[in-house]
Design an enzyme around this catalytic site. Structure first.
Site, mmCIF file in Angstrom:
data_model
loop_
_atom_site.group_PDB
_atom_site.id
_atom_site.type_symbol
_atom_site.label_atom_id
_atom_site.label_comp_id
_atom_site.label_asym_id
_atom_site.label_seq_id
_atom_site.Cartn_x
_atom_site.Cartn_y
_atom_site.Cartn_z
ATOM 1 N N CYS A 104 1.001 7.520 2.872
ATOM 2 C CA CYS A 104 1.299 7.197 1.415
ATOM 3 C C CYS A 104 0.974 5.418 1.850
ATOM 4 O O CYS A 104 -0.224 5.974 1.921
ATOM 5 C CB CYS A 104 2.357 7.360 0.650
ATOM 6 S SG CYS A 104 2.116 7.237 -1.209
ATOM 7 N N HIS A 105 2.185 4.389 1.312
ATOM 8 C CA HIS A 105 0.695 3.223 0.830
ATOM 9 C C HIS A 105 1.512 2.438 2.489
ATOM 10 O O HIS A 105 1.546 1.600 2.611
ATOM 11 C CB HIS A 105 2.043 2.400 -0.191
ATOM 12 C CG HIS A 105 1.644 2.976 -1.317
ATOM 13 N ND1 HIS A 105 2.013 3.955 -2.410
ATOM 14 C CD2 HIS A 105 1.079 1.807 -1.853
ATOM 15 C CE1 HIS A 105 1.456 3.928 -3.088
ATOM 16 N NE2 HIS A 105 0.607 2.860 -2.553
#
Length: 172
Positions: A104-105
């Site tokens: 994800c991030h």
């Protein structure tokens, strides 16, 4: 021989992106996972309210003693990348070609560590531009393995991501 893995943590981690990999690795007979945050014994709270208490502080460990690292997503990566010791850990893993998992991030931490140039990766589409601007080759697929870097987009990709991470870990 037991493999030791660092699971980084900070507040606002994506609950599943921390806990699923930690639990999945702990299911392996020969893998030990240590949750490592800014302070040892601190309880961090995930985006959805699930707590996790760190085993060690960043400064308490030597990345040379570990066989891999996991970086969760959520908003934690934006905090984690502000710690030079975290970036040094990621760089040490990269130099030694030890498995680095990011979802994800979490790509933000690898970007700040400066290790993505020319690497095939994925992430949440929200940071695709950041990944590409750091020199990575971004793919919109569930999981990407480029040598020792294993990346995934989001929680539904966790099963494939962890199969890939474990495969790379066991091959080392």
């Amino acid at each position: 021989m037991t493999k030791k893995i660092i699971a980084l943590i900070s507040d606002d981690f994506e609950d599943l992106e921390l806990w699923y990999p930690v639990h999945r690795l702990r299911e392996e007979d020969d893998v030990e996972v240590h949750v490592v945050g800014e302070a040892a014994g601190k309880t961090y709270i995930g985006k959805y309210g699930v707590p996790c208490t760190s085993d060690y502080a960043f400064g308490d460990i030597d990345p040379e003693d570990y066989d891999g690292i996991l970086v969760p997503g959520g908003w934690a990566p934006d905090k984690l990348r502000r710690f030079p010791v975290v970036l040094d850990m990621v760089r040490a893993m990269d130099r030694e070609q030890k498995p680095i998992g990011e979802i994800c991030h979490a790509g933000w931490v690898l970007i700040s560590a400066g290790i993505l140039k020319g690497k095939n990766v994925t992430s949440t589409p929200g940071i695709k531009d950041d990944m590409e601007n750091a020199g990575a080759i971004w793919h919109d697929v569930p999981s990407v393995v480029d040598g020792h870097i294993i990346s995934a987009r989001r929680p539904p990709d966790l099963p494939m991501y962890m199969k890939d991470y474990i495969r790379v870990l066991k091959a080392k």
